[in-house]
Design a protein around this motif. Sequence first.
Motif, short mmCIF file in Angstrom:
data_model
loop_
_atom_site.label_atom_id
_atom_site.label_comp_id
_atom_site.label_asym_id
_atom_site.label_seq_id
_atom_site.Cartn_x
_atom_site.Cartn_y
_atom_site.Cartn_z
N ALA A 86 0.88 -1.28 0.23
CA ALA A 86 0.24 -0.03 -0.14
C ALA A 86 1.60 0.83 0.44
CB ALA A 86 -0.76 0.07 1.11
N SER A 87 2.10 1.29 0.90
CA SER A 87 3.02 2.52 1.20
C SER A 87 3.66 2.96 -0.09
CB SER A 87 3.56 2.35 1.84
OG SER A 87 2.94 2.35 3.11
N LYS A 88 3.86 1.59 -1.14
CA LYS A 88 4.19 2.26 -2.62
C LYS A 88 3.09 2.62 -3.43
CE LYS A 88 7.43 -2.00 -2.52
NZ LYS A 88 8.51 -3.36 -2.52
N LEU A 89 2.27 1.77 -3.54
CA LEU A 89 0.93 2.14 -4.50
C LEU A 89 1.09 3.80 -3.84
CD1 LEU A 89 -1.48 -0.36 -4.10
CD2 LEU A 89 -0.38 -0.10 -5.98
N TYR A 90 1.03 4.59 -2.74
CA TYR A 90 0.38 5.72 -2.19
C TYR A 90 1.83 6.49 -2.19
CZ TYR A 90 -3.54 4.77 0.91
OH TYR A 90 -4.28 4.64 1.40
N MET A 91 3.33 5.76 -2.87
CA MET A 91 4.34 6.62 -3.53
C MET A 91 4.08 6.88 -4.52
SD MET A 91 6.17 7.67 -1.08
CE MET A 91 7.21 8.05 -1.54
N ARG A 92 3.47 5.99 -5.51
CA ARG A 92 3.41 5.61 -6.63
C ARG A 92 2.41 6.78 -7.26
NH1 ARG A 92 2.35 0.27 -9.56
NH2 ARG A 92 4.80 -0.11 -9.29
N GLU A 93 1.11 7.37 -6.44
CA GLU A 93 0.86 7.75 -6.27
C GLU A 93 0.33 9.52 -6.45
OE1 GLU A 93 -3.30 9.44 -5.03
OE2 GLU A 93 -2.84 8.56 -4.11
N LEU A 94 1.91 9.79 -5.57
CA LEU A 94 2.10 11.14 -5.09
C LEU A 94 3.27 11.24 -6.00
CD1 LEU A 94 2.30 13.12 -3.09
CD2 LEU A 94 4.27 11.84 -2.00
N GLU A 95 4.15 10.71 -6.08
CA GLU A 95 5.18 10.97 -7.73
C GLU A 95 4.80 11.06 -8.67
OE1 GLU A 95 7.79 7.35 -7.56
OE2 GLU A 95 7.94 8.39 -5.12
N GLY A 96 3.13 10.68 -9.47
CA GLY A 96 2.35 10.96 -10.55
C GLY A 96 1.75 11.81 -10.44
N SER A 97 2.08 12.11 -9.72
CA SER A 97 1.19 13.40 -8.93
C SER A 97 1.52 14.47 -9.06
CB SER A 97 0.04 13.60 -7.69
OG SER A 97 -1.10 14.99 -7.43
N LEU A 98 3.18 14.89 -8.48
CA LEU A 98 4.13 15.76 -8.88
C LEU A 98 4.03 15.83 -9.80
CD1 LEU A 98 5.73 14.08 -5.38
CD2 LEU A 98 4.37 17.01 -6.02
N LYS A 99 4.43 14.85 -10.67
CA LYS A 99 5.11 15.31 -11.67
C LYS A 99 3.98 15.84 -13.05
CE LYS A 99 8.40 11.19 -12.03
NZ LYS A 99 8.96 9.67 -11.99
N SER A 100 2.12 15.16 -13.24
CA SER A 100 2.07 15.40 -14.11
C SER A 100 1.17 16.71 -13.52
CB SER A 100 0.65 14.09 -14.20
OG SER A 100 -0.04 13.77 -13.01
N ARG A 101 0.75 17.05 -11.99
CA ARG A 101 0.32 17.71 -11.63
C ARG A 101 1.47 19.26 -11.09
NH1 ARG A 101 -2.97 14.13 -8.40
NH2 ARG A 101 -4.42 13.48 -9.85
N GLY A 102 2.50 18.98 -10.27
CA GLY A 102 2.82 19.80 -9.53
C GLY A 102 2.71 20.38 -8.17
N ARG A 103 3.66 20.77 -7.43
CA ARG A 103 4.11 20.27 -5.87
C ARG A 103 2.53 21.32 -5.40
NH1 ARG A 103 6.98 18.54 -2.43
NH2 ARG A 103 8.30 18.05 -3.95
N THR A 104 1.90 22.31 -6.03
CA THR A 104 0.94 23.41 -5.93
C THR A 104 -1.09 23.21 -6.19
OG1 THR A 104 1.68 25.29 -7.82
CG2 THR A 104 2.35 25.14 -5.81
N HIS A 105 -0.61 21.99 -7.20
CA HIS A 105 -1.76 21.93 -7.78
C HIS A 105 -2.26 20.46 -6.04
CE1 HIS A 105 -5.30 19.82 -9.28
NE2 HIS A 105 -4.91 20.17 -10.03
N ALA A 106 -4.00 21.22 -6.21
CA ALA A 106 -5.02 20.97 -5.06
C ALA A 106 -4.56 19.28 -4.75
CB ALA A 106 -6.39 21.22 -5.00
N LEU A 107 -4.86 18.25 -6.02
CA LEU A 107 -4.78 17.15 -5.98
C LEU A 107 -3.64 17.09 -5.55
CD1 LEU A 107 -7.50 16.78 -8.29
CD2 LEU A 107 -7.97 16.65 -6.16
N THR A 108 -2.74 17.42 -5.24
CA THR A 108 -1.27 17.08 -5.33
C THR A 108 -1.53 16.82 -3.71
OG1 THR A 108 -0.34 17.58 -6.97
CG2 THR A 108 1.47 16.89 -5.51
#
Length: 108
Positions: A86-108
């Motif tokens: 689960a931790s690896k999946l959450y990290m994948r989600e976070l990394e993908g969110s940072l790459k696709s949306r950026g650090r300041t996006h509300a969904l990141t």
Amino acid sequence: MYEVHNDDHVKPTSELERGALELLALSNLAQTFVAQQKYDEAEPLLREAISTSVAVLGPMHNDTLHAYSNLAQFLVAFRVGKHEEASKLYMRELEGSLKSRGRTHALT
């Protein structure tokens, strides 16, 4: 978009729409199984939702990132001993969110 035929079935007009409908159906069925406490039936559907989303929408699409989160939440809540996965999946989600949306996006 979608075509409505005489038999009242909605049919997608593209592979992308077909994949998106399949992803929605997989996720909805998995959540139904979770509500019924049929965890052995739900887990493979959540995993298939990820595979389908990656194949159809791509690994950085919002729905794909959400699919990672859905499986992670399921593993934390209903699968003893699966917290590392689960931790690896959450990290994948976070990394993908940072790459696709950026650090300041509300969904990141």
